[in-house]
Scaffold this motif. Structure first.
Motif, PDB file in Angstrom:
ATOM      1  N   ALA B 186      43.356   6.443  -1.665  1.00  0.00           N
ATOM      2  CA  ALA B 186      43.444   5.877  -3.175  1.00  0.00           C
ATOM      3  C   ALA B 186      43.598   4.514  -3.097  1.00  0.00           C
ATOM      4  O   ALA B 186      43.354   3.780  -4.197  1.00  0.00           O
ATOM      5  N   GLU B 187      44.187   3.679  -2.020  1.00  0.00           N
ATOM      6  CA  GLU B 187      44.495   2.362  -2.309  1.00  0.00           C
ATOM      7  C   GLU B 187      43.201   1.645  -2.174  1.00  0.00           C
ATOM      8  O   GLU B 187      43.176   0.461  -2.657  1.00  0.00           O
ATOM      9  N   LEU B 188      42.124   2.125  -1.881  1.00  0.00           N
ATOM     10  CA  LEU B 188      40.762   1.333  -2.127  1.00  0.00           C
ATOM     11  C   LEU B 188      40.610   0.717  -3.585  1.00  0.00           C
ATOM     12  O   LEU B 188      40.021  -0.260  -3.844  1.00  0.00           O
ATOM     13  N   PHE B 189      41.049   1.901  -4.662  1.00  0.00           N
ATOM     14  CA  PHE B 189      41.044   1.535  -5.713  1.00  0.00           C
ATOM     15  C   PHE B 189      42.178   1.098  -6.356  1.00  0.00           C
ATOM     16  O   PHE B 189      42.210   0.155  -7.172  1.00  0.00           O
ATOM     17  N   THR B 190      43.594   1.394  -5.878  1.00  0.00           N
ATOM     18  CA  THR B 190      44.879   1.092  -6.729  1.00  0.00           C
ATOM     19  C   THR B 190      45.015  -0.223  -6.239  1.00  0.00           C
ATOM     20  O   THR B 190      46.044  -0.588  -6.948  1.00  0.00           O
ATOM     21  N   SER B 191      44.595  -0.686  -5.106  1.00  0.00           N
ATOM     22  CA  SER B 191      45.107  -1.978  -4.829  1.00  0.00           C
ATOM     23  C   SER B 191      44.490  -3.038  -5.269  1.00  0.00           C
ATOM     24  O   SER B 191      44.605  -4.190  -5.211  1.00  0.00           O
ATOM     25  N   ARG B 192      43.262  -2.758  -5.884  1.00  0.00           N
ATOM     26  CA  ARG B 192      42.353  -3.940  -6.772  1.00  0.00           C
ATOM     27  C   ARG B 192      42.818  -3.619  -8.325  1.00  0.00           C
ATOM     28  O   ARG B 192      42.765  -2.604  -8.987  1.00  0.00           O
ATOM     29  N   LYS B 193      43.410  -4.695  -8.711  1.00  0.00           N
ATOM     30  CA  LYS B 193      44.193  -4.724 -10.114  1.00  0.00           C
ATOM     31  C   LYS B 193      43.393  -4.157 -10.967  1.00  0.00           C
ATOM     32  O   LYS B 193      43.814  -3.429 -12.103  1.00  0.00           O
ATOM     33  N   ASN B 194      42.228  -4.816 -11.351  1.00  0.00           N
ATOM     34  CA  ASN B 194      41.351  -4.416 -12.395  1.00  0.00           C
ATOM     35  C   ASN B 194      40.596  -3.021 -12.223  1.00  0.00           C
ATOM     36  O   ASN B 194      40.552  -2.484 -13.161  1.00  0.00           O
ATOM     37  N   VAL B 195      40.430  -2.742 -10.964  1.00  0.00           N
ATOM     38  CA  VAL B 195      39.684  -1.448 -11.044  1.00  0.00           C
ATOM     39  C   VAL B 195      40.651  -0.378 -11.158  1.00  0.00           C
ATOM     40  O   VAL B 195      40.393   0.750 -11.710  1.00  0.00           O
ATOM     41  N   SER B 196      41.789  -0.729 -10.510  1.00  0.00           N
ATOM     42  CA  SER B 196      43.001   0.254 -10.836  1.00  0.00           C
ATOM     43  C   SER B 196      43.126   0.438 -12.119  1.00  0.00           C
ATOM     44  O   SER B 196      43.664   1.603 -12.794  1.00  0.00           O
ATOM     45  N   ARG B 197      43.378  -0.792 -13.018  1.00  0.00           N
ATOM     46  CA  ARG B 197      43.440  -0.630 -14.605  1.00  0.00           C
ATOM     47  C   ARG B 197      42.534   0.286 -15.136  1.00  0.00           C
ATOM     48  O   ARG B 197      42.506   1.278 -16.032  1.00  0.00           O
ATOM     49  N   TRP B 198      41.040   0.158 -15.022  1.00  0.00           N
ATOM     50  CA  TRP B 198      39.968   0.852 -15.309  1.00  0.00           C
ATOM     51  C   TRP B 198      39.932   2.132 -14.960  1.00  0.00           C
ATOM     52  O   TRP B 198      39.805   3.189 -15.811  1.00  0.00           O
ATOM     53  N   TRP B 199      40.339   2.501 -13.819  1.00  0.00           N
ATOM     54  CA  TRP B 199      40.608   3.948 -13.306  1.00  0.00           C
ATOM     55  C   TRP B 199      41.488   4.659 -14.030  1.00  0.00           C
ATOM     56  O   TRP B 199      41.253   5.815 -14.523  1.00  0.00           O
ATOM     57  N   SER B 200      42.639   4.024 -14.237  1.00  0.00           N
ATOM     58  CA  SER B 200      43.794   4.601 -15.183  1.00  0.00           C
ATOM     59  C   SER B 200      43.383   5.054 -16.281  1.00  0.00           C
ATOM     60  O   SER B 200      43.607   6.065 -17.022  1.00  0.00           O
ATOM     61  N   GLU B 201      42.574   4.102 -17.060  1.00  0.00           N
ATOM     62  CA  GLU B 201      42.085   4.252 -18.527  1.00  0.00           C
ATOM     63  C   GLU B 201      41.117   5.344 -18.483  1.00  0.00           C
ATOM     64  O   GLU B 201      41.104   6.336 -19.167  1.00  0.00           O
ATOM     65  N   ILE B 202      39.858   5.441 -17.652  1.00  0.00           N
ATOM     66  CA  ILE B 202      38.870   6.301 -17.805  1.00  0.00           C
ATOM     67  C   ILE B 202      39.229   7.655 -17.062  1.00  0.00           C
ATOM     68  O   ILE B 202      38.935   8.828 -17.652  1.00  0.00           O
ATOM     69  N   SER B 203      40.333   7.853 -16.232  1.00  0.00           N
ATOM     70  CA  SER B 203      40.809   9.299 -15.808  1.00  0.00           C
ATOM     71  C   SER B 203      41.493   9.974 -16.487  1.00  0.00           C
ATOM     72  O   SER B 203      41.772  11.235 -16.367  1.00  0.00           O
ATOM     73  N   THR B 204      42.394   9.238 -17.492  1.00  0.00           N
ATOM     74  CA  THR B 204      43.291   9.711 -18.257  1.00  0.00           C
ATOM     75  C   THR B 204      42.450  10.170 -19.844  1.00  0.00           C
ATOM     76  O   THR B 204      43.525  10.708 -20.710  1.00  0.00           O
ATOM     77  N   ARG B 205      41.419  10.035 -19.867  1.00  0.00           N
ATOM     78  CA  ARG B 205      40.704  10.301 -20.932  1.00  0.00           C
ATOM     79  C   ARG B 205      40.883  12.110 -21.048  1.00  0.00           C
ATOM     80  O   ARG B 205      40.572  12.701 -20.214  1.00  0.00           O
ATOM     81  N   PRO B 206      41.145  12.494 -22.105  1.00  0.00           N
ATOM     82  CA  PRO B 206      41.108  13.982 -22.570  1.00  0.00           C
ATOM     83  C   PRO B 206      40.157  14.817 -21.922  1.00  0.00           C
ATOM     84  O   PRO B 206      40.366  15.916 -21.350  1.00  0.00           O
ATOM     85  N   ALA B 207      38.971  14.452 -22.108  1.00  0.00           N
ATOM     86  CA  ALA B 207      37.626  14.988 -21.739  1.00  0.00           C
ATOM     87  C   ALA B 207      37.682  15.241 -19.997  1.00  0.00           C
ATOM     88  O   ALA B 207      37.382  16.442 -19.414  1.00  0.00           O
ATOM     89  N   TRP B 208      38.014  14.269 -19.415  1.00  0.00           N
ATOM     90  CA  TRP B 208      38.128  14.176 -17.905  1.00  0.00           C
ATOM     91  C   TRP B 208      39.305  15.188 -17.486  1.00  0.00           C
ATOM     92  O   TRP B 208      39.011  15.663 -16.376  1.00  0.00           O
TER      93      TRP B 208
END
Lengths: 210, 217
Positions: B186-208
């Motif tokens: 997971a840290e591949l994504f979560t350790s990158r500040k902007n990627v982490s922010r983006w992932w957090s936004e898109i993965s919490t969308r109701p459809a996903w």
């Protein structure tokens, strides 16, 4: 000139866009990227394609990378110019869209690895890896078996007319036809006819002779 | 409920889930027909008629049959432009070109290494297959390079193609979900500040979130 293509002569992705520009009868400036001197990794080029790959493209203020995104843009934006590369009916275009993805997801991975091993490595005096060749010829044959079946029911991959779904194959096809992999195409009659036909298109001939 | 849209395949399949999230984002009702990969249903003649490579998903809408998840997504987004999430495939040709660009980047650069890692780290153990350490290392290296490009891009753009969530972001959901949720990478994504922010936004969308529920059901 409004349309500029930043690419390299041997690059299949650059050639994919050149083929499209030729079919659409569009004027453009070709800017050669000096890959042997790593120009594609320079900060200036990275601002055009952050993955450091050719081609990069501009049309006025619009800047794009990824050859298959560029061809889609050209085919739709210049729909009224040159030859049709898309179809108007949405249901038929959806089917074209399927075969555009098939080229990208199935033909390209195996085809480009074979082109690298059999056609490009020898040019640079590098040794062909026979294991990679065997593995990818097998994969390509599976894809071509599906193509053989499809082309026995459909004149072109996407349907009745030549579209991006066929065009996208041309650069890798060009390399493979000059190698022993040609036999894989020759062994399949409908594939063989289709390959010969699309390679004889005047726009393609113009694109590779330019 | 009579519905014209049918998706064939298990929700756990990354390609199937790509189509499911697109249908949900566009508020398009559908029926999901299970396909047992364990029983090799995807290699049987009836399925091959729909999908000649014997892979999931297959998709039907009225009288047309489609395959290749990204082609299906484009079709859905174009058929229902104003329904559900409106900007999924852009509201003008210039935005559409940018979405296509990042969708191609996903399919050409992100998908290959992330698919190998998903298979090696998530599915191989489940299938009791031996993991290939060299392959894992090679593909982690490739993925890192792609994520560095994303980190830079997402520092100046909220989503990959621009200000709005699009098919380009959506296409990343399936593989990333597995890597973040079901592996120790997971840290591949979560350790990158902007990627982490983006992932957090898109993965919490109701459809996903709904698709993940279907996967865990």
């Amino acid at each position: 000139m409004a349309i500029k293509l930043y690419g390299a002569t041997g690059s299949t992705a650059s050639l994919r866009v050149r083929a499209c520009l030729a079919e659409k009868d569009l004027d453009y400036e070709f800017v050669s990227v000096d890959m042997s001197n790593k120009e594609h990794k320079s900060p200036q080029f990275l601002s055009r394609n952050p993955f450091g790959q050719v081609p990069a493209f501009e049309d006025g203020d619009l800047k794009l990378f990824e050859s298959r995104a560029i061809t889609q843009y050209l085919a739709h934006t210049y729909a009224d110019k040159g030859n049709d590369l898309i179809v108007k009916d949405p249901k038929k275009m959806a089917v074209v869209g399927v075969w555009i993805e098939v080229e990208s997801q199935k033909f390209e991975p195996a085809g480009s690895k074979l082109a690298w091993e059999l056609a490009i490595k020898p040019i640079f005096g590098m040794t062909t890896d026979d294991t990679v060749v065997e593995e990818n010829e097998k994969k390509l044959e599976e894809v071509l078996d599906v193509y053989e079946s499809r082309l026995s029911e459909s004149k072109y991959l996407g349907g009745d007319s030549f579209t991006l779904a066929d065009l996208h194959h041309l650069p890798v096809l060009k390399y493979l036809m000059g190698t022993k992999a040609k036999r894989l195409f020759d062994a399949r009659p409908h594939v063989s006819v289709w390959a010969a036909e699309i390679q004889s298109r005047p726009a393609w001939v113009k694109a590779i002779t330019a | 409920m009579a519905t014209s849209v049918t998706v064939y395949g298990p929700p756990l399949s990354t390609a199937v889930s790509r189509v499911l999230v697109c249908l949900l984002e566009k508020d398009v009702p559908f029926q999901l027909v299970p396909v047992s990969m364990a029983k090799m249903e995807h290699k049987k003649p009836d399925f091959i008629k729909m999908q000649p490579f014997g892979q999931v998903p297959a998709f039907q809408d009225d009288d047309i049959t489609l395959f290749e998840s990204r082609a299906i997504c484009r079709y859905i987004a174009e058929k229902y432009p104003t329904q559900g999430t409106a900007g999924l495939y852009g509201t003008n040709p210039l935005v559409k070109a940018s979405i296509d660009q990042w969708l191609e980047a996903e399919s050409q650069s992100f998908n290959p290494p992330s698919s190998v890692l998903t298979f090696q780290l998530v599915f191989a153990p489940r299938m009791k297959l031996k993991q290939d350490e060299a392959l894992i290392k090679l593909n982690e290296g490739k993925l890192v390079k792609v994520l560095d490009v994303y980190e830079n891009r997402l520092g100046s753009s909220r989503y990959l193609a621009g200000d709005e969530f699009s098919l380009a972001d959506l296409s990343h959901l399936p593989n990333t979900q597995f890597l973040v949720d079901k592996t120790d990478r997971a840290e591949l994504f979560t350790s990158r500040k902007n990627v982490s922010r983006w992932w957090s936004e898109i993965s919490t969308r109701p459809a996903w979130k709904k698709v993940v529920e279907m996967q865990n059901a």
